[in-house]
Motif scaffolding. Structure first.
Motif, PDB file in Angstrom:
ATOM      1  N   PRO A 253      -2.689  -0.147  -3.638  1.00  0.00           N
ATOM      2  CA  PRO A 253      -1.733  -1.249  -3.630  1.00  0.00           C
ATOM      3  C   PRO A 253      -0.938  -1.246  -4.939  1.00  0.00           C
ATOM      4  O   PRO A 253      -1.507  -1.235  -6.023  1.00  0.00           O
ATOM      5  N   VAL A 254       0.392  -1.200  -4.823  1.00  0.00           N
ATOM      6  CA  VAL A 254       1.280  -1.145  -5.977  1.00  0.00           C
ATOM      7  C   VAL A 254       2.127  -2.418  -5.983  1.00  0.00           C
ATOM      8  O   VAL A 254       2.696  -2.797  -4.952  1.00  0.00           O
ATOM      9  N   LEU A 255       2.211  -3.061  -7.146  1.00  0.00           N
ATOM     10  CA  LEU A 255       3.024  -4.268  -7.260  1.00  0.00           C
ATOM     11  C   LEU A 255       4.500  -3.934  -7.106  1.00  0.00           C
ATOM     12  O   LEU A 255       4.978  -2.934  -7.640  1.00  0.00           O
ATOM     13  N   LEU A 256       5.217  -4.786  -6.387  1.00  0.00           N
ATOM     14  CA  LEU A 256       6.646  -4.581  -6.159  1.00  0.00           C
ATOM     15  C   LEU A 256       7.439  -5.358  -7.196  1.00  0.00           C
ATOM     16  O   LEU A 256       7.014  -6.406  -7.682  1.00  0.00           O
ATOM     17  N   GLY A 257       8.618  -4.851  -7.518  1.00  0.00           N
ATOM     18  CA  GLY A 257       9.493  -5.517  -8.480  1.00  0.00           C
ATOM     19  C   GLY A 257      10.309  -6.608  -7.811  1.00  0.00           C
ATOM     20  O   GLY A 257      10.093  -6.983  -6.654  1.00  0.00           O
TER      21      GLY A 257
ATOM     22  N   ARG B  77       6.045  10.084  -9.509  1.00  0.00           N
ATOM     23  CA  ARG B  77       7.384   9.512  -9.355  1.00  0.00           C
ATOM     24  C   ARG B  77       7.617   9.107  -7.909  1.00  0.00           C
ATOM     25  O   ARG B  77       7.092   9.725  -6.990  1.00  0.00           O
ATOM     26  N   ARG B  78       8.427   8.075  -7.740  1.00  0.00           N
ATOM     27  CA  ARG B  78       8.686   7.510  -6.413  1.00  0.00           C
ATOM     28  C   ARG B  78       9.692   8.377  -5.666  1.00  0.00           C
ATOM     29  O   ARG B  78      10.728   8.769  -6.206  1.00  0.00           O
ATOM     30  N   VAL B  79       9.366   8.699  -4.414  1.00  0.00           N
ATOM     31  CA  VAL B  79      10.263   9.441  -3.537  1.00  0.00           C
ATOM     32  C   VAL B  79      10.287   8.726  -2.183  1.00  0.00           C
ATOM     33  O   VAL B  79       9.336   8.043  -1.823  1.00  0.00           O
ATOM     34  N   PRO B  80      11.375   8.871  -1.412  1.00  0.00           N
ATOM     35  CA  PRO B  80      11.412   8.228  -0.096  1.00  0.00           C
ATOM     36  C   PRO B  80      10.371   8.814   0.847  1.00  0.00           C
ATOM     37  O   PRO B  80      10.136  10.022   0.861  1.00  0.00           O
ATOM     38  N   ARG B  81       9.741   7.957   1.631  1.00  0.00           N
ATOM     39  CA  ARG B  81       8.750   8.398   2.607  1.00  0.00           C
ATOM     40  C   ARG B  81       9.437   8.999   3.830  1.00  0.00           C
ATOM     41  O   ARG B  81       8.938   9.934   4.437  1.00  0.00           O
TER      42      ARG B  81
ATOM     43  N   ASP C  91       0.848  -1.183   0.000  1.00  0.00           N
ATOM     44  CA  ASP C  91       0.000   0.000   0.000  1.00  0.00           C
ATOM     45  C   ASP C  91       0.888   1.238   0.000  1.00  0.00           C
ATOM     46  O   ASP C  91       1.677   1.456   0.921  1.00  0.00           O
ATOM     47  N   THR C  92       0.772   2.048  -1.060  1.00  0.00           N
ATOM     48  CA  THR C  92       1.652   3.188  -1.253  1.00  0.00           C
ATOM     49  C   THR C  92       0.821   4.467  -1.326  1.00  0.00           C
ATOM     50  O   THR C  92      -0.117   4.550  -2.103  1.00  0.00           O
ATOM     51  N   PRO C  93       1.169   5.501  -0.518  1.00  0.00           N
ATOM     52  CA  PRO C  93       0.423   6.763  -0.562  1.00  0.00           C
ATOM     53  C   PRO C  93       0.824   7.621  -1.761  1.00  0.00           C
ATOM     54  O   PRO C  93       1.946   7.539  -2.252  1.00  0.00           O
ATOM     55  N   PHE C  94      -0.118   8.452  -2.212  1.00  0.00           N
ATOM     56  CA  PHE C  94       0.114   9.387  -3.306  1.00  0.00           C
ATOM     57  C   PHE C  94      -0.033  10.798  -2.775  1.00  0.00           C
ATOM     58  O   PHE C  94      -0.916  11.091  -1.979  1.00  0.00           O
TER      59      PHE C  94
ATOM     60  N   LEU D  62      18.634   4.879   6.418  1.00  0.00           N
ATOM     61  CA  LEU D  62      17.995   3.992   5.445  1.00  0.00           C
ATOM     62  C   LEU D  62      16.594   4.483   5.118  1.00  0.00           C
ATOM     63  O   LEU D  62      15.920   5.100   5.941  1.00  0.00           O
ATOM     64  N   THR D  63      16.148   4.187   3.909  1.00  0.00           N
ATOM     65  CA  THR D  63      14.813   4.576   3.480  1.00  0.00           C
ATOM     66  C   THR D  63      13.773   3.738   4.199  1.00  0.00           C
ATOM     67  O   THR D  63      13.871   2.520   4.253  1.00  0.00           O
ATOM     68  N   GLN D  64      12.746   4.399   4.747  1.00  0.00           N
ATOM     69  CA  GLN D  64      11.686   3.703   5.486  1.00  0.00           C
ATOM     70  C   GLN D  64      10.415   3.592   4.662  1.00  0.00           C
ATOM     71  O   GLN D  64       9.329   3.804   5.162  1.00  0.00           O
ATOM     72  N   GLY D  65      10.537   3.267   3.430  1.00  0.00           N
ATOM     73  CA  GLY D  65       9.377   3.099   2.568  1.00  0.00           C
ATOM     74  C   GLY D  65       9.341   4.165   1.487  1.00  0.00           C
ATOM     75  O   GLY D  65      10.198   5.044   1.407  1.00  0.00           O
ATOM     76  N   TRP D  66       8.340   4.057   0.632  1.00  0.00           N
ATOM     77  CA  TRP D  66       8.229   4.931  -0.524  1.00  0.00           C
ATOM     78  C   TRP D  66       6.842   5.537  -0.603  1.00  0.00           C
ATOM     79  O   TRP D  66       5.883   5.012  -0.074  1.00  0.00           O
ATOM     80  N   LYS D  67       6.746   6.670  -1.282  1.00  0.00           N
ATOM     81  CA  LYS D  67       5.476   7.288  -1.620  1.00  0.00           C
ATOM     82  C   LYS D  67       5.634   7.847  -3.032  1.00  0.00           C
ATOM     83  O   LYS D  67       6.741   7.921  -3.574  1.00  0.00           O
TER      84      LYS D  67
END
Length: 94
Positions: free
Chosen positions: A19-23, A50-54, A5-8, A62-67
């Motif tokens: 919900p965004v599929l992960l690579g 575009r993806r940015v660090p949350r 689950d990724t916020p916009f 370290l990055t704690q997730g993405w948005k």
């Protein structure tokens, strides 16, 4: 396939979580394109995020997730390919 689950943020999708599929690396894609159909039946409008660090951890950074952040230019991150030293820069006169 795993999803996360990724916020916009920004644009028409501001505040929504999808919900965004992960690579294969466990990260969501760098750009997320959402086609929006035209009510008149014309070509659809494409929203680009575009993806940015949350956030970052305090000790190791370290990055704690993405948005996803809205990209009004619609070009996405980087322009879609490797940056070779001999390549000409992309000039857009506006």
């Amino acid at each position: 396939m795993k999803s996360q689950d990724t916020p916009f943020e920004g644009g028409p999708m501001d505040g929504r979580v999808l919900p965004v599929l992960l690579g294969m690396t466990g990260h969501p894609p760098k750009t997320y394109r959402i086609p929006v159909p035209d009510p008149a039946g014309g070509s659809p409008t494409v929203l680009v995020y575009r993806r940015v660090p949350r956030g970052h951890s305090k000790r190791l950074g370290l990055t704690q997730g993405w948005k996803y952040a809205y990209d009004p230019t619609g070009k996405g991150a980087g322009g879609g390919g490797p940056k070779w030293p001999w390549s000409k820069p992309d000039h857009t006169d506006e």
